[in-house]
Structures are given as structure tokens and as C-alpha cells.
Scaffold this motif. Sequence first.
Motif, PDB file in Angstrom:
ATOM      1  N   THR A 534       0.833  -1.210   0.000  1.00 55.82           N
ATOM      2  CA  THR A 534       0.000   0.000   0.000  1.00 55.82           C
ATOM      3  C   THR A 534       0.859   1.248   0.000  1.00 55.82           C
ATOM      4  N   GLN A 535       1.898   1.246   0.847  1.00 57.20           N
ATOM      5  CA  GLN A 535       2.792   2.394   0.887  1.00 57.20           C
ATOM      6  C   GLN A 535       3.537   2.576  -0.438  1.00 57.20           C
ATOM      7  N   ALA A 536       3.975   1.459  -1.038  1.00 58.21           N
ATOM      8  CA  ALA A 536       4.727   1.550  -2.289  1.00 58.21           C
ATOM      9  C   ALA A 536       3.874   2.153  -3.394  1.00 58.21           C
ATOM     10  N   ARG A 537       2.609   1.717  -3.474  1.00 56.83           N
ATOM     11  CA  ARG A 537       1.728   2.278  -4.516  1.00 56.83           C
ATOM     12  C   ARG A 537       1.468   3.759  -4.274  1.00 56.83           C
ATOM     13  N   ALA A 538       1.288   4.130  -3.007  1.00 50.40           N
ATOM     14  CA  ALA A 538       1.024   5.539  -2.711  1.00 50.40           C
ATOM     15  C   ALA A 538       2.275   6.392  -2.893  1.00 50.40           C
ATOM     16  N   ALA A 539       3.442   5.841  -2.603  1.00 52.92           N
ATOM     17  CA  ALA A 539       4.677   6.615  -2.671  1.00 52.92           C
ATOM     18  C   ALA A 539       5.151   6.827  -4.102  1.00 52.92           C
ATOM     19  N   THR A 540       4.922   5.871  -4.999  1.00 55.45           N
ATOM     20  CA  THR A 540       5.424   5.973  -6.371  1.00 55.45           C
ATOM     21  C   THR A 540       4.388   6.702  -7.214  1.00 55.45           C
ATOM     22  N   THR A 541       4.544   8.001  -7.336  1.00 58.45           N
ATOM     23  CA  THR A 541       3.615   8.822  -8.118  1.00 58.45           C
ATOM     24  C   THR A 541       4.110   9.062  -9.534  1.00 58.45           C
ATOM     25  N   ALA A 542       5.341   8.642  -9.866  1.00 55.22           N
ATOM     26  CA  ALA A 542       5.880   8.821 -11.217  1.00 55.22           C
ATOM     27  C   ALA A 542       5.079   7.995 -12.211  1.00 55.22           C
ATOM     28  N   ARG A 543       4.958   8.514 -13.419  1.00 57.41           N
ATOM     29  CA  ARG A 543       4.279   7.782 -14.492  1.00 57.41           C
ATOM     30  C   ARG A 543       5.262   7.289 -15.538  1.00 57.41           C
ATOM     31  N   PRO A 698       6.386   2.768 -14.375  1.00 61.24           N
ATOM     32  CA  PRO A 698       7.225   2.214 -13.300  1.00 61.24           C
ATOM     33  C   PRO A 698       6.450   1.301 -12.360  1.00 61.24           C
ATOM     34  N   ALA A 699       7.153   0.289 -11.867  1.00 60.62           N
ATOM     35  CA  ALA A 699       6.619  -0.519 -10.780  1.00 60.62           C
ATOM     36  C   ALA A 699       6.771   0.263  -9.485  1.00 60.62           C
ATOM     37  N   PRO A 700       5.901   0.009  -8.504  1.00 61.08           N
ATOM     38  CA  PRO A 700       6.042   0.724  -7.221  1.00 61.08           C
ATOM     39  C   PRO A 700       7.420   0.514  -6.613  1.00 61.08           C
ATOM     40  N   GLU A 701       7.978   1.581  -6.074  1.00 60.44           N
ATOM     41  CA  GLU A 701       9.304   1.514  -5.457  1.00 60.44           C
ATOM     42  C   GLU A 701       9.203   0.843  -4.093  1.00 60.44           C
ATOM     43  N   ARG A 702       9.994  -0.213  -3.897  1.00 63.03           N
ATOM     44  CA  ARG A 702       9.986  -0.921  -2.617  1.00 63.03           C
ATOM     45  C   ARG A 702      11.375  -1.488  -2.365  1.00 63.03           C
ATOM     46  N   VAL A 703      11.945  -1.151  -1.220  1.00 57.22           N
ATOM     47  CA  VAL A 703      13.314  -1.552  -0.907  1.00 57.22           C
ATOM     48  C   VAL A 703      13.313  -2.917  -0.225  1.00 57.22           C
ATOM     49  N   GLU A 704      14.405  -3.639  -0.393  1.00 54.84           N
ATOM     50  CA  GLU A 704      14.608  -4.917   0.276  1.00 54.84           C
ATOM     51  C   GLU A 704      16.090  -5.094   0.536  1.00 54.84           C
ATOM     52  N   LEU A 705      16.405  -5.758   1.627  1.00 54.18           N
ATOM     53  CA  LEU A 705      17.796  -6.059   1.933  1.00 54.18           C
ATOM     54  C   LEU A 705      18.289  -7.204   1.075  1.00 54.18           C
ATOM     55  N   PRO A 706      19.600  -7.270   0.781  1.00 50.24           N
ATOM     56  CA  PRO A 706      20.147  -8.408   0.050  1.00 50.24           C
ATOM     57  C   PRO A 706      19.868  -9.714   0.779  1.00 50.24           C
ATOM     58  N   GLY A 707      19.491 -10.743   0.011  1.00 53.12           N
ATOM     59  CA  GLY A 707      19.224 -12.050   0.609  1.00 53.12           C
ATOM     60  C   GLY A 707      17.836 -12.196   1.179  1.00 53.12           C
ATOM     61  N   ALA A 708      16.942 -11.199   0.963  1.00 52.95           N
ATOM     62  CA  ALA A 708      15.604 -11.265   1.549  1.00 52.95           C
ATOM     63  C   ALA A 708      14.811 -12.437   0.986  1.00 52.95           C
ATOM     64  N   GLU A 709      14.954 -12.713  -0.315  1.00 54.32           N
ATOM     65  CA  GLU A 709      14.201 -13.826  -0.912  1.00 54.32           C
ATOM     66  C   GLU A 709      14.683 -15.161  -0.378  1.00 54.32           C
ATOM     67  N   LEU A 710      16.003 -15.318  -0.201  1.00 58.36           N
ATOM     68  CA  LEU A 710      16.543 -16.548   0.365  1.00 58.36           C
ATOM     69  C   LEU A 710      15.982 -16.775   1.765  1.00 58.36           C
ATOM     70  N   ASN A 711      16.015 -15.742   2.605  1.00 53.32           N
ATOM     71  CA  ASN A 711      15.486 -15.882   3.960  1.00 53.32           C
ATOM     72  C   ASN A 711      13.999 -16.179   3.954  1.00 53.32           C
ATOM     73  N   GLY A 712      13.277 -15.562   3.017  1.00 53.26           N
ATOM     74  CA  GLY A 712      11.838 -15.783   2.951  1.00 53.26           C
ATOM     75  C   GLY A 712      11.492 -17.221   2.632  1.00 53.26           C
ATOM     76  N   ILE A 713      12.218 -17.812   1.670  1.00 50.33           N
ATOM     77  CA  ILE A 713      11.920 -19.191   1.277  1.00 50.33           C
ATOM     78  C   ILE A 713      12.276 -20.163   2.397  1.00 50.33           C
ATOM     79  N   VAL A 714      13.456 -19.990   2.988  1.00 50.06           N
ATOM     80  CA  VAL A 714      13.855 -20.884   4.075  1.00 50.06           C
ATOM     81  C   VAL A 714      12.915 -20.735   5.262  1.00 50.06           C
ATOM     82  N   SER A 715      12.564 -19.500   5.609  1.00 54.39           N
ATOM     83  CA  SER A 715      11.668 -19.274   6.730  1.00 54.39           C
ATOM     84  C   SER A 715      10.298 -19.893   6.474  1.00 54.39           C
TER      85      SER A 715
END
Length: 830
Positions: A534-543, A698-715
Motif C-alpha cells: 500500500t505504501q509503495a503504490r502511494a509513494a510511487t507517483t511517477a508515471r 514504473p513498478a512501485p518503489e519498494r526496498v529490500e535487503l540483500p538475501g531477503a528472498e533466500l530468507n523468505g523461502i527458508v523461513s
Amino acid sequence: MSRAVRLLAARSLRAHRSAWTAVFVAVAVTSALLGALALALGSAGLGHARVDRYAAAPVVVAGDQEVRWTTTPWGDGPATVSTELTERVRVPRAAVDVVRAVPGVRAAVPDETFTVRLAGTAAVRPADRTADRPDGGVRTYPGRSWEAAALAPYGLREGREPRTADEAVVGAGLGLMVGGTVREPGRGSAGYRVVGVAEGPAALYVTGAEARARAGRPGAVDAVGVLAEPGVAVDTLHARVRAALDRAGLEDTASGQPLRALTGDGRGGAEHLGAAPARSALLEMLAAVSGTVVLVAVLVLASLVAQALRQRAPERELLRAVGATPRQVRAAAGREVTRVAGTAAVLGALGAVPLFLGLWETLGARPGVVPDGLELPVPAWLFTAVFAAAAVTAGVTRLVVPFAVGRADSAGGDRSGRGRVRPTVGIVLLLAGLASAGAASLQGGEAAAAAAGTATVTLVAGCAVLGPWLARAALWVLARPMRRLGGAPGRLTAAGADAHGRRLGAALTPVVLVTAFALVQLTAGTTVGRAAETQARAATTARLEFTGTTAEEVRTRPGVGAATDVLRSTVVLARRAAGEPRLDRLPVLGVDAAGLRGTLDPGVVAGDLTGLEAPGTVAVGAATADSLDLRPGSAVTLRYGDGAQAELRVVAVYERSLALGEFLLPKAALAPHMTDPAPSRVLAAGLPGTLPDRAAVPAPERVELPGAELNGIVSASVVSAIGGLTLLSVLSTLALIGAGRRGELRLLRQVGATAGQLRRMFALEAGFLTGTGLLVGLVVAALPLTAFARSFTGGLPYLPPSWAGLVAGTVAVTVTAGVLLSHRARGTSG
């Protein structure tokens, strides 16, 4: 005495085979899960960055890719904490001459890397048109000097080395030919003529002077590869290089730490910067979920073994009556449990191996999940860890015996948990859980998540201890409707529950556990994910979005009203949590303050983002600002991704930090501390009624730390396994209780109860357990989840209705199956 104990244990095992089957299955599954986690922890602990382009250099001089903070905790001596850095810590160029003069050094090769951005096809043959697509089809490759290729070593397959600034050698991984031309979007018509093809992965090699110019740091290099003279041992060379660096007093160019001389697997950390932070995060996540698994396993196994021993209290009283001593009775029970648990734990340990290998194979088969360069080795000796996990599982199971046997015998059977110690312990656990939930509401980030998890487990443990009282409270509410509306089956259900409150509490505990655990794990993720989206969609106002270019270039295009570069990096924040020092690595964005209008809206709640145009400034997310007591005008100390420390003035506080990160920095301040200072993309706003050519929405801007997907799958995999264990505990407990009710059900049939009445009684019991378990589990989960959600999102927890229905349906089906199947041949047949 030992012969008598062995005889009693053997006879009891044969006589109660069906009862011990439930315990056997639960112990085997627990051992398999703990064994798989032990293997995962061992593999992650042995993990390291792969050595690729420095394989031929026995010693590599590099910057220290760790930042450290020493402070004094409350009431203790000085403590030092550290964390890995995600951006390149560079080496002063003077180190090249220092290392070159060391005896035994054949060559000291400076390595200077830069990023090459190629659009579409990396290069084309002379007869083709050079690719140039500034529309999002840009891919990145490393660029280096041809001299540094000898550190791998990568030799020429065809052609020659580059001699002028417009010539290049390409790595074979690009699949190109000599004679082609390589052009990069945004660099005009100039390009590189391909004069050679080298071994190795996709890369571009240019002259040393061109590499220095492209790297943009004339006084620093990425690393220095040291090639040895023939016959010089690695240890000898390392000692000489280390001594030379110490004598010269050289430090890195960012944080001023002494340079490091790396050998062996340590060399990989100098080239794959994301490997060490991802490994560290994976280890922390595995350690956290392992703690949860152990706590859940203790609750499950303790409940099952205690119930198995408790319902045989009359049998032990008979043994005491015929001359068995209390010590013999306890020893026989312990031997019996040890034989069951030991065999089951070993069987589970064998099952842990394919479980772990399947998870690791899944991670390796998914591109991009394991960060580039991270090796997770699995040596043969590591598999012995499963037997250590099996020993722990069997030991935990065995420890229950003295408590269960002593309590049941002293209580004289089932007294529904009367006494002072047990309710006192239960109330203390509930109060501790409430305190942890309160702590979660006052903290942020990982600290809030950890406090919420602790609150959940503590509250469930309190409910387990107070199980008989919870069951009696629920029965007090439902007994009258069951007696009035349920007929004979309802009266039987109410009477049985009133007479056996402890048994009912034992059946209720795993239902509460599985409900609370499922709700917490599912809701925590969906709450944060929904708020972030929700925040990413609201924050990314660029077209408009562009890649492979800069905001300065985009602003010159027709129809563009505003544009900002988006640089993605990390910073390290030093702070205290409950008095203990910690270093938090947080994702951040670098932006153009003047180009934010119409492109990014962080949701400012205090201050003004135009202040980011001044040097030494920062905007802070509201959650971090609250935890650090920051406001516009305050000062905050951060360490950039390369370890350089800066004290920055806060100019604004914004609320959409889940999408944009906890800090917004001016791109001019962030870029010098990045390995690749080029923007990830450019967000732009068009003038009314215009749309620039070749622009991507543009896709909504959303930050993630390196390795977030790896941790998500293992978790997710581990959490699913824990969920399966808790469901199994429901079935096992109900099956165990059913095995202990054979005499009761046989008596009911003898006094006239029909098979239909007993089936309806079982259905009412299942409904009672399901409804009460879901309600108590919901209350237990709601407290920490509400605190967690308020801390992270400022709102309430969110779980999609379909997921909530799935949890309730799964619990209902499991309980009903456990009640009905455990009695199908005991109370409904003659």
C-alpha cells in the motif's frame, strides 16, 4: 533391581503399544525437523564467498568489509558488535607499490572494477546496427582492466589484448566475436571495438588507464591481487605482506580501518560483497526459527509424554501395591520412554537428511535466490549433526518422566490440575507473555518481531500449564447448553469433561498451539506485506521510468516535467536495544530532492524534503524517528554501506518507510559510498498531455535487503514444517487420549449407551475442543499481533479471510479426525 526394571519396561511397551505409537511418531517428526535445522545451520555456518576472479592470487589485499561498534552496555563492561558491509571498501593506490616491494612477490596487480550497462544484445557484428535501448532492457556486467584478468587467470581464446582506450576484450560468457562493437546507453556514440575473447564469465576488459578512468577513483583501487614467486609458500607470503602493510600504516579510504590480507576462502569476500551479509542474515533467521522449533517441540513432547504416563497412574499404583518401589516404577517408566524416544529419534534423524537436501536443492534450482557467489557447503562429516539433534530430542523426551510420574502419582490420578504451583507458574507465564507483547508495541523492526514471537510462545506455554482451568472455564459456559440441547450424548460429554479436566486440558493445548502459531506466522507476514505494498503504490507517483541513463539526461527529453535518480544502498545504524548494543543494516534510497515532486511521495509528516538539497542532510522514517527520538533539526549518526561514518541533520520525517526504507539521502552524498554509483532507475513525471517515447510505466518503489528472498523461502519452509508438527501433535494427543479411554468407553457400552450416542458424544467433544481451541488461540495470537502491527504499520493486524478460513477449517478437520478416528474401534463397536 535392573532385571525387574527391564521386565516392567518390556511388558509395558507390549501392553501399551498403541499409546506409545503417538509418542513415537511425534518424536520421529521432531527429530527430523531438528536434524534438518541442524544441517541448515551447519551449512550456513560453513558458508563463504566463492573465489572466482582471484583464484590465481594466493593473497589478496582488500578493505575491511565489516564495521564494528564498541560501547558499554548497562551495568557491564565494554562490548563490541559488528556487521558486514554491502558496498566496496576501497584500498589506497599506494598499497600497490608497498606490496610490490615485498620479497617473494612476483606481481602486485591492482583490480579496479566498474559497471558496464548494455542494452538488449550486448554487442553486434560490424554489419549490424549497435543495440541501444533506453527502455528498460539494460543488463549490467563487470568491467576490469585486462591486467587483472591474470588474477583468475583468464587467458585469451582468440584475438589480442586491448592497447587503446577504445579497444576491449570480452569474456566468453557474453558469447561475442572479435570484430564486434560494444556501445552503452547514455554514453553517446563512443563504444569499444572487440579485439579479443577471453575465458571466463561475461565481462569487459579494457586497458589499465581506461579502467581507472571508468572507475572514477584515481587514488584508490578495489583490491590488490598478489602473485607469488615460484616456491614461496602462501603462509610465508601472507606474513610478509601483512608485515609490510602494518609498517606502512595503510588504511582503507572510507572508515580508516587497517587493510586486510586475505587467503583461502576469505579471498571470495573481496569480490562477492553480497555473500557475507546474506549468510549472516540467513544464520540469524535460522537461529531464531530454531529457537521456536525447540520451544514448540518441548511443548508438544512434554504434553504427549506426560499424558501417556499420567493416564497409567492406576497401573503404577497396582505395581506399588504388589511390592514395586517408587524408584523401580520411575526407572521402568524412564526406560520405557527412552526406548521409544531413542528409536524414534534415530529414525527421524535419518529422515532429516533428505528433508535438508530437498530444501537446499530447491534453493539452488531457483535462479537469483542464493546471492551471487554465496557457497553453502555440505561436507560429509556435517551429517553427524542429525544424531546430535536426535540425542537432544530423546533427552528432552526423557526429562519429562520424573515430573510426569511424580506429579501423577502424588496427585492420585486426575485432579484436574488442583494445587498451587501449577496455576502460579501458568499465571507467571501469561504475565511474561503480556510483558513481551507490550515490549513489541514499544519497539520497532526486528526487535518488535522477536518480542512478538516470544510473547506468542510464552502465552501458549501459559495456556498449556493452565489447560485444565481453561477447559473448566469453557465447560462452565457450554455445559448447560450441551446438557439441555445435546440429549444423552450432551450429558455424557459434559460429565466426562467435568470429571477429567486434566485430560481435556491436555487435548486443548495442541489445538491452542496450532491455532496461535498459524495465526501469528501468517498474519505477521501479510500485515507487513500489505502495508508495504500500500505504501509503495502511494509513494510511487511517477508515471515514467528509464534505465541506463540519469535524471539529468531525462530532464532534457521533451515532455518531462521532473525526474529523480533512484540509488539503492544500505546504511548501518548503531543503537541500543534493551541496553545491549546492536548494529542494524537498513536499506536506503538516494534521490534528487528537486525531482521528487510528481515522482516519489514519502508521506512527509514533519519538516520539508527540499532540505535534502543541502549537504549533510537526511530524511528519516517515522518509526525510526520515534525509536531514536528524532525530529527535524536533530542529528543522527550513520555509517554508509562502505563503513564511512557521517553525522547528518534530519530535515524531514516521513511515514512510508516500509516501502522506501528508513532513510532518504541526497544522491550526491550516497553515490561516493556505493560500489556502483549509477542509479538503479530514473523516475520521471511528464508534463500534462505529453508522454516521452520509449518510456516504461514504473513498478512501485519498494526496498529490500540483500538475501531477503533466500530468507523468505527458508523461513516459509521451516514455518510450514513447524505447522505440520503442531497439527501432528493434535492428532497424536487425541489418539493417545483415545487409547486411554478404552475402559471408560467399554463401560458406557455395558450400561446401555448406543454406538450412535457415542458417535454424537465424540462429535460434541470435537466441537468443544475446536471452538475453545480456536477462541483461546485467537486471543493468544491477537495480543502480540496487535502490538506487532501497531509497531510496524501503525494499524491493526491483517489476514485475508480465505487464509483465516483455511486455518479454522484445518484445525476443525484435524480435531474431528483425531477424535473420531481414535475412537472408531473403541467406543462404537461391541
